[in-house]
Design a protein around this motif. Structure first.
Motif, PDB file in Angstrom:
ATOM      1  N   ARG A  37       0.829  -1.221   0.000  1.00 21.61           N
ATOM      2  CA  ARG A  37       0.000   0.000   0.000  1.00 21.61           C
ATOM      3  C   ARG A  37       0.856   1.261   0.000  1.00 21.61           C
ATOM      4  NH1 ARG A  37      -5.576  -1.693  -0.035  1.00 21.61           N
ATOM      5  NH2 ARG A  37      -5.380  -3.894   0.368  1.00 21.61           N
ATOM      6  N   ARG A  38       1.974   1.213  -0.740  1.00 18.67           N
ATOM      7  CA  ARG A  38       2.865   2.372  -0.850  1.00 18.67           C
ATOM      8  C   ARG A  38       2.504   3.244  -2.038  1.00 18.67           C
ATOM      9  NH1 ARG A  38       8.559  -0.138  -0.968  1.00 18.67           N
ATOM     10  NH2 ARG A  38       9.095   2.015  -1.460  1.00 18.67           N
ATOM     11  N   ILE A  39       1.572   2.770  -2.874  1.00 18.09           N
ATOM     12  CA  ILE A  39       1.119   3.540  -4.031  1.00 18.09           C
ATOM     13  C   ILE A  39      -0.388   3.299  -4.171  1.00 18.09           C
ATOM     14  CG2 ILE A  39       1.552   1.721  -5.746  1.00 18.09           C
ATOM     15  CD1 ILE A  39       2.652   4.012  -7.565  1.00 18.09           C
ATOM     16  N   LEU A  44     -10.201  -3.220 -10.502  1.00 16.65           N
ATOM     17  CA  LEU A  44     -11.294  -3.447 -11.443  1.00 16.65           C
ATOM     18  C   LEU A  44     -11.516  -4.948 -11.521  1.00 16.65           C
ATOM     19  CD1 LEU A  44     -10.018  -1.031 -14.223  1.00 16.65           C
ATOM     20  CD2 LEU A  44     -11.850  -0.591 -12.597  1.00 16.65           C
ATOM     21  N   GLY A  45     -12.394  -5.439 -10.662  1.00 16.90           N
ATOM     22  CA  GLY A  45     -12.568  -6.879 -10.558  1.00 16.90           C
ATOM     23  C   GLY A  45     -11.303  -7.467  -9.956  1.00 16.90           C
ATOM     24  N   ARG A  46     -10.667  -8.374 -10.674  1.00 18.82           N
ATOM     25  CA  ARG A  46      -9.401  -8.952 -10.197  1.00 18.82           C
ATOM     26  C   ARG A  46      -8.200  -8.200 -10.735  1.00 18.82           C
ATOM     27  NH1 ARG A  46      -9.031 -15.142 -10.857  1.00 18.82           N
ATOM     28  NH2 ARG A  46      -7.419 -14.776  -9.313  1.00 18.82           N
ATOM     29  N   LYS A  47      -8.430  -7.286 -11.653  1.00 17.05           N
ATOM     30  CA  LYS A  47      -7.343  -6.515 -12.257  1.00 17.05           C
ATOM     31  C   LYS A  47      -6.984  -5.321 -11.384  1.00 17.05           C
ATOM     32  CE  LYS A  47      -7.829  -8.481 -16.470  1.00 17.05           C
ATOM     33  NZ  LYS A  47      -7.108  -9.671 -16.685  1.00 17.05           N
ATOM     34  N   VAL A  48      -5.734  -4.903 -11.469  1.00 16.57           N
ATOM     35  CA  VAL A  48      -5.253  -3.752 -10.719  1.00 16.57           C
ATOM     36  C   VAL A  48      -4.665  -2.763 -11.719  1.00 16.57           C
ATOM     37  CG1 VAL A  48      -3.556  -2.986  -9.027  1.00 16.57           C
ATOM     38  CG2 VAL A  48      -4.751  -5.130  -8.689  1.00 16.57           C
ATOM     39  N   ARG A  49      -5.014  -1.496 -11.558  1.00 14.75           N
ATOM     40  CA  ARG A  49      -4.491  -0.433 -12.415  1.00 14.75           C
ATOM     41  C   ARG A  49      -3.985   0.709 -11.546  1.00 14.75           C
ATOM     42  NH1 ARG A  49      -4.940  -4.133 -15.308  1.00 14.75           N
ATOM     43  NH2 ARG A  49      -6.114  -4.318 -17.226  1.00 14.75           N
ATOM     44  N   ILE A  50      -2.976   1.409 -12.039  1.00 13.78           N
ATOM     45  CA  ILE A  50      -2.415   2.555 -11.327  1.00 13.78           C
ATOM     46  C   ILE A  50      -2.631   3.785 -12.195  1.00 13.78           C
ATOM     47  CG2 ILE A  50      -0.302   3.577 -10.412  1.00 13.78           C
ATOM     48  CD1 ILE A  50       0.677   0.719  -9.862  1.00 13.78           C
ATOM     49  N   PRO A  51      -3.300   4.813 -11.650  1.00 12.33           N
ATOM     50  CA  PRO A  51      -3.486   6.043 -12.423  1.00 12.33           C
ATOM     51  C   PRO A  51      -2.132   6.676 -12.766  1.00 12.33           C
ATOM     52  CG  PRO A  51      -4.964   6.011 -10.540  1.00 12.33           C
ATOM     53  CD  PRO A  51      -4.007   4.866 -10.371  1.00 12.33           C
ATOM     54  N   GLU A  52      -2.024   7.189 -13.970  1.00 14.27           N
ATOM     55  CA  GLU A  52      -0.771   7.776 -14.440  1.00 14.27           C
ATOM     56  C   GLU A  52      -0.313   8.925 -13.544  1.00 14.27           C
ATOM     57  OE1 GLU A  52       1.205   8.610 -18.760  1.00 14.27           O
ATOM     58  OE2 GLU A  52      -0.918   9.071 -18.519  1.00 14.27           O
ATOM     59  N   SER A  53      -1.259   9.736 -13.055  1.00 15.64           N
ATOM     60  CA  SER A  53      -0.885  10.856 -12.186  1.00 15.64           C
ATOM     61  C   SER A  53      -0.298  10.360 -10.866  1.00 15.64           C
ATOM     62  CB  SER A  53      -2.098  11.750 -11.914  1.00 15.64           C
ATOM     63  OG  SER A  53      -3.095  11.026 -11.215  1.00 15.64           O
ATOM     64  N   VAL A  54      -0.794   9.235 -10.354  1.00 14.84           N
ATOM     65  CA  VAL A  54      -0.259   8.660  -9.121  1.00 14.84           C
ATOM     66  C   VAL A  54       1.179   8.196  -9.343  1.00 14.84           C
ATOM     67  CG1 VAL A  54      -0.494   6.732  -7.505  1.00 14.84           C
ATOM     68  CG2 VAL A  54      -2.506   8.019  -8.213  1.00 14.84           C
ATOM     69  N   LEU A  55       1.435   7.565 -10.484  1.00 21.14           N
ATOM     70  CA  LEU A  55       2.793   7.125 -10.797  1.00 21.14           C
ATOM     71  C   LEU A  55       3.724   8.329 -10.924  1.00 21.14           C
ATOM     72  CD1 LEU A  55       4.805   4.902 -11.453  1.00 21.14           C
ATOM     73  CD2 LEU A  55       4.108   5.096 -13.851  1.00 21.14           C
ATOM     74  N   ASN A  56       3.263   9.385 -11.582  1.00 22.87           N
ATOM     75  CA  ASN A  56       4.085  10.593 -11.718  1.00 22.87           C
ATOM     76  C   ASN A  56       4.398  11.204 -10.354  1.00 22.87           C
ATOM     77  OD1 ASN A  56       4.122  10.329 -14.496  1.00 22.87           O
ATOM     78  ND2 ASN A  56       2.359  11.656 -14.794  1.00 22.87           N
ATOM     79  N   GLU A  57       3.419  11.210  -9.448  1.00 19.93           N
ATOM     80  CA  GLU A  57       3.643  11.720  -8.100  1.00 19.93           C
ATOM     81  C   GLU A  57       4.639  10.847  -7.333  1.00 19.93           C
ATOM     82  OE1 GLU A  57      -0.129  12.103  -6.132  1.00 19.93           O
ATOM     83  OE2 GLU A  57      -0.910  13.414  -7.709  1.00 19.93           O
ATOM     84  N   PHE A  58       4.529   9.520  -7.502  1.00 15.75           N
ATOM     85  CA  PHE A  58       5.445   8.596  -6.845  1.00 15.75           C
ATOM     86  C   PHE A  58       6.879   8.852  -7.310  1.00 15.75           C
ATOM     87  CE2 PHE A  58       7.772   4.565  -6.805  1.00 15.75           C
ATOM     88  CZ  PHE A  58       7.676   4.214  -5.465  1.00 15.75           C
ATOM     89  N   ALA A  60       8.044  11.669  -8.638  1.00 15.52           N
ATOM     90  CA  ALA A  60       8.460  13.001  -8.180  1.00 15.52           C
ATOM     91  C   ALA A  60       8.836  12.984  -6.695  1.00 15.52           C
ATOM     92  CB  ALA A  60       7.348  14.011  -8.427  1.00 15.52           C
ATOM     93  N   ALA A  61       8.140  12.179  -5.894  1.00 19.37           N
ATOM     94  CA  ALA A  61       8.427  12.098  -4.462  1.00 19.37           C
ATOM     95  C   ALA A  61       9.812  11.507  -4.204  1.00 19.37           C
ATOM     96  CB  ALA A  61       7.362  11.270  -3.752  1.00 19.37           C
ATOM     97  N   GLY A  62      10.294  10.699  -5.120  1.00 19.32           N
ATOM     98  CA  GLY A  62      11.614  10.089  -4.959  1.00 19.32           C
ATOM     99  C   GLY A  62      12.738  10.907  -5.563  1.00 19.32           C
ATOM    100  N   MET A  63      12.393  12.055  -6.134  1.00 23.07           N
ATOM    101  CA  MET A  63      13.387  12.900  -6.799  1.00 23.07           C
ATOM    102  C   MET A  63      14.331  13.503  -5.765  1.00 23.07           C
ATOM    103  SD  MET A  63      14.141  14.066  -9.915  1.00 23.07           S
ATOM    104  CE  MET A  63      12.610  13.884 -10.791  1.00 23.07           C
ATOM    105  N   VAL A  64      15.628  13.375  -6.002  1.00 23.41           N
ATOM    106  CA  VAL A  64      16.639  13.946  -5.119  1.00 23.41           C
ATOM    107  C   VAL A  64      17.322  15.067  -5.882  1.00 23.41           C
ATOM    108  CG1 VAL A  64      18.749  13.486  -3.827  1.00 23.41           C
ATOM    109  CG2 VAL A  64      16.985  11.718  -4.024  1.00 23.41           C
ATOM    110  N   PRO A  65      17.234  16.310  -5.363  1.00 25.03           N
ATOM    111  CA  PRO A  65      17.864  17.426  -6.079  1.00 25.03           C
ATOM    112  C   PRO A  65      19.386  17.342  -6.011  1.00 25.03           C
ATOM    113  CG  PRO A  65      16.973  18.176  -3.990  1.00 25.03           C
ATOM    114  CD  PRO A  65      16.575  16.739  -4.155  1.00 25.03           C
ATOM    115  N   PRO A  66      20.054  17.833  -7.031  1.00 26.73           N
ATOM    116  CA  PRO A  66      21.514  17.778  -7.029  1.00 26.73           C
ATOM    117  C   PRO A  66      22.094  18.778  -6.014  1.00 26.73           C
ATOM    118  CG  PRO A  66      20.755  19.029  -8.904  1.00 26.73           C
ATOM    119  CD  PRO A  66      19.531  18.448  -8.231  1.00 26.73           C
TER     120      PRO A  66
END
Length: 75
Positions: A37-39, A44-58, A60-66
């Motif tokens: 449950r980290r994302i 959808l029934g037995r299928k699992v989908r991840i919204p594209e915006s959620v993936l983009n946020e995930f 971005a959250a891991g981005m480390v600035p130089p």
């Protein structure tokens, strides 16, 4: 006449395989993110989908600035 509020465009739902491809990993990693449950995901029934915006946020959250240093100074 009353106008209905404009809806934002629907978010594209990605399969686990598509998420793995975007992350450059095997399908095991996104499945582990879902299991722990980290994302956010959509079931959808037995299928699992991840919204594209959620993936983009995930990602971005891991981005480390130089680290920037001034010219001529050792880090």
């Amino acid at each position: 006449m009353s106008k209905t509020p404009a809806r934002p465009p629907a978010d594209r739902l990605l399969t686990v395989a598509e998420v793995a491809e975007r992350l450059g990993t095997t399908e095991r990693f996104p499945r582990r993110l879902i299991e722990e449950r980290r994302i956010a995901f959509v079931r959808l029934g037995r299928k699992v989908r991840i919204p594209e915006s959620v993936l983009n946020e995930f990602i971005a959250a891991g981005m480390v600035p130089p680290i920037t240093t001034r010219a001529g100074r050792a880090a």
